[in-house]
Design a protein around this motif. Structure first.
Motif, PDB file in Angstrom:
ATOM      1  N   PHE A 209      41.339 -20.547 -41.245  1.00 53.15           N
ATOM      2  CA  PHE A 209      40.298 -21.347 -40.611  1.00 53.15           C
ATOM      3  C   PHE A 209      40.154 -22.633 -41.421  1.00 53.15           C
ATOM      4  CE2 PHE A 209      37.933 -19.345 -43.952  1.00 53.15           C
ATOM      5  CZ  PHE A 209      36.971 -20.266 -44.318  1.00 53.15           C
TER       6      PHE A 209
ATOM      7  N   ASP B  95      37.190 -25.506 -42.849  1.00 52.01           N
ATOM      8  CA  ASP B  95      35.775 -25.809 -43.069  1.00 52.01           C
ATOM      9  C   ASP B  95      35.603 -27.323 -43.070  1.00 52.01           C
ATOM     10  OD1 ASP B  95      33.138 -25.412 -43.518  1.00 52.01           O
ATOM     11  OD2 ASP B  95      33.307 -24.938 -45.648  1.00 52.01           O
TER      12      ASP B  95
ATOM     13  N   CYS C 244      37.053 -32.046 -45.454  1.00 54.33           N
ATOM     14  CA  CYS C 244      37.694 -31.056 -44.594  1.00 54.33           C
ATOM     15  C   CYS C 244      38.633 -30.227 -45.464  1.00 54.33           C
ATOM     16  CB  CYS C 244      38.458 -31.782 -43.489  1.00 54.33           C
ATOM     17  SG  CYS C 244      39.172 -30.702 -42.237  1.00 54.33           S
TER      18      CYS C 244
ATOM     19  N   GLU D 292      35.192 -34.324 -35.763  1.00 56.44           N
ATOM     20  CA  GLU D 292      36.027 -33.122 -35.698  1.00 56.44           C
ATOM     21  C   GLU D 292      37.170 -33.227 -36.695  1.00 56.44           C
ATOM     22  OE1 GLU D 292      37.504 -30.592 -32.036  1.00 56.44           O
ATOM     23  OE2 GLU D 292      38.829 -32.322 -32.331  1.00 56.44           O
TER      24      GLU D 292
ATOM     25  N   ASN E 290      37.359 -27.709 -36.554  1.00 59.55           N
ATOM     26  CA  ASN E 290      35.934 -27.471 -36.795  1.00 59.55           C
ATOM     27  C   ASN E 290      35.213 -28.802 -36.640  1.00 59.55           C
ATOM     28  OD1 ASN E 290      33.536 -26.255 -37.402  1.00 59.55           O
ATOM     29  ND2 ASN E 290      34.194 -25.422 -39.374  1.00 59.55           N
TER      30      ASN E 290
ATOM     31  N   THR F 162      31.406 -31.156 -37.196  1.00 56.21           N
ATOM     32  CA  THR F 162      30.128 -31.318 -37.881  1.00 56.21           C
ATOM     33  C   THR F 162      29.421 -32.523 -37.291  1.00 56.21           C
ATOM     34  OG1 THR F 162      29.051 -31.404 -40.049  1.00 56.21           O
ATOM     35  CG2 THR F 162      30.958 -32.818 -39.740  1.00 56.21           C
TER      36      THR F 162
END
Length: 601
Positions: free
Chosen positions: A261, A263, A283, A324, A338, A340
């Motif tokens: 994944f 973050d 990131c 992103e 991911n 934010t």
């Protein structure tokens, strides 16, 4: 007949007893099956026998034999005489001695070598009996060097197609052959589908053994924190078959594993963001394989950064929105994303109503407001000369006076964000004719050569202040500065005599004035100097007279009165009479007793 039978019975009994004694007294040898010794140590092999004959009648021979081969003589003891076979390889390394145990001898071999691992035979023969022998096998043990371990220095991928090498362990110069066991953390590793241990042995020229072991295995991401090491087991003499143990140092490996994944977060600032801040976006995936990153502003398709960190400087509310981050694993072509959200808080400039400057008449009342548009809750306060005048967005000024004039500062703050504030100023002027704050008539007395006069006039438009004397002369050295309610001026006046100075203030409405009546106290410098000189002369005369009397020994005593005379006085004698009656008076007599008039003293 009876005698003959008795003799036969006795003879038979004696024969039985003789054979029984022979069996009981037969020669036997006792030796240990094995004797253990460390390499280069000293081996002691004992040989114990049973015999009724004395030590001097015993013939003891020592031999050695390799396996089932031919035996070779080492030495021979006949009685107390020892003969060593000089062709034996043990000729210079042995000694044969009786031990403290009766009927026991010992063969000692110094500097034991691996080649000494043979059978040693002890043959014992007495004069009356045939030889009997026993044998002992010598076991030699060599402690190996401390083991070493070497791990791979390159990273190991969890996606490797085959088993990957972890490292190599080696132990050298041991005897018998040492044993190597691999460990991961505290678990011994055995050969499985995912683990393979290959061991090879080398026989050194010295006869010692060196063992090398390679570990290959399939790694996973959990192995990034694992430790690997080797345990070496070996034998030593006198341990009853229990193996000794040594360990290598522990090593770690670098495991290359892809991310599962990604973050994405705001690195700084911590807390709420305001306009003007510098924002850092970070990131990061949870793997360490070769991966690429890209960060995109979702509200603007044209803005993309091919990095794992983006710094936005001097942000505004227009930078608010979603961002992103996308991670791509190059080896397996897998992507993770991911998002934010970034929200930039804002506080617009303060809007004042009325704004800038306000003119008021005396007695008027006004209400001023101050507002600022913000994304967060705000607090508003009004200040004048650092003193809080209102803690609301409204400022009410009632019954205006000249003291109402001044600059009012509106401060709007956001309590949740430190340093987030805006300000606005309102300048208030109260119109009116000048009013000088000093009293109308000011009496001043001074002895200085100059004097500084001050004059403060309230009013608006700002009064103009001038200085004049009673003779109508204008003093041009005055300085004027504006105040919240009017103006203030100072002037320096040169004083030579009494003078009256006027402060005049005027604006478009009217004028005002006050007077300063200055009286100068004059000092005569000549009179003062003359008085000082006279005092000094009088002190000098008095000092001379007292010194003269002291030298003549004619100073008056403590009784306060003393008469001093001489029957015969020369022309030059001086007679002094001193009297004391609460006051002291001294009369200086002239020559030959003539009294000197007071005027001539």
């Amino acid at each position: 007949m009876a005698v003959r039978n008795t003799a036969s019975l006795l003879a038979g009994l004696l024969l039985v007893l003789f054979h029984t004694w022979r069996a009981w007294a037969a020669l036997e040898v006792y030796m240990n099956d094995t004797v253990e010794v460390a390499l280069k140590g000293t081996a002691k092999i004992t040989c114990r026998y049973t015999s009724e004959e004395g030590r001097g009648s015993m013939d003891i021979q020592w031999f050695f034999r390799k396996g089932t081969g031919e035996r070779h003589k080492i030495c021979e003891q006949v009685g107390m005489m020892t003969t060593i076979n000089r062709t034996s390889p043990y000729a210079n390394r042995i000694s044969v001695n009786d031990t403290e145990t009766p009927a026991e001898v010992a063969l000692s071999i110094r500097d034991v070598q691996l080649s000494d691992e043979v059978d040693f035979i002890c043959r014992v023969k007495s004069i009356s009996e045939d030889h009997v022998e026993g044998h002992t096998t010598l076991k030699v043990f060599g402690k190996p060097d401390h083991p070493t371990i070497e791990g791979v220095t390159t990273g190991i991928s969890v996606n490797a197609d085959s088993l990957s090498k972890i490292g190599t362990c080696e132990v050298r110069n041991g005897y018998p052959k040492p044993k190597i066991t691999w460990y991961k953390n505290t678990t011994p590793l055995r050969n499985t589908d995912n683990v393979n241990v290959e061991t090879s042995t080398t026989s050194e020229s010295s006869g010692l053994f060196s063992v090398k072991s390679d570990l290959t295995m399939k790694v996973d991401r959990k192995d990034k924190d694992a430790t690997f090491y080797c345990e070496v087991n070996y034998y030593l003499p006198g341990t009853n078959g229990i193996m000794m143990m040594m360990e290598t140092t522990k090593i770690n490996i670098t495991v290359i594993y892809p991310s599962t994944f990604v973050d994405f977060w705001i690195e700084s600032p911590k807390g709420r963001i305001k306009e003007g801040d510098t924002v850092e976006l970070r990131c990061r995936g949870d793997g360490n394989a070769v991966e690429t990153y890209s960060i995109k502003d979702l509200k603007n398709d044209d803005v993309t950064w091919e990095v794992d960190k983006v710094v936005l400087e001097n942000v505004t509310r227009l930078d608010s929105g979603e961002y992103e981050c996308t991670l791509t694993n190059i080896d397996i072509y897998e992507e993770f994303s991911n998002r934010t959200a970034v929200f930039v808080n804002y506080l617009d400039e303060a809007v004042l109503n009325p704004s800038d400057t306000v003119l008021m008449d005396k007695g008027d009342t006004i209400t001023a407001t101050c507002n600022a548009l913000s994304s967060l809750q705000t607090n508003t306060a009004w200040f004048k000369n650092n003193k809080k005048m209102s803690k609301d967005h409204s400022l009410i000024l009632e019954a205006a006076t000249f003291d109402t004039s001044g600059t009012y500062l509106c401060v709007v703050t956001v309590p949740e964000v430190e340093g987030m504030e805006t300000r606005g100023s309102l300048h208030v002027h109260v119109k009116g004719k000048p009013e000088i704050q000093e009293k109308d008539i000011n009496e001043i007395e001074t002895s200085d050569e100059t004097i500084i006069l001050s004059c403060h006039a309230k009013g608006y438009p700002t009064p103009k202040i001038t200085w004049t004397t009673s003779e109508g002369k204008v003093i041009n050295s005055g300085s004027q500065m504006e105040t919240d309610s009017g103006a203030k001026s100072q002037v320096t006046v040169q004083l030579t005599s009494d003078v009256t100075v006027f402060c005049n203030a005027s604006n478009e409405f009217d004028s005002d004035s006050v007077s300063f009546n200055i009286k100068v106290k004059i000092k005569s410098k000549g009179v003062v100097i003359a008085v000082i000189i006279i005092c000094i002369l009088l002190l000098a005369i008095l000092g001379s007279v007292l010194y003269f009397l002291y030298k003549k020994g004619k100073i008056c005593n403590r009784s306060g009165k003393q008469d001093i005379t001489k029957e015969k006085s020369s022309k030059d004698n001086i007679v002094v009479e001193m009297k004391s009656d609460n006051t002291e008076e001294a009369i200086l007599l002239g020559v030959n007793g003539d009294k000197t008039p007071p005027g001539d003293q």
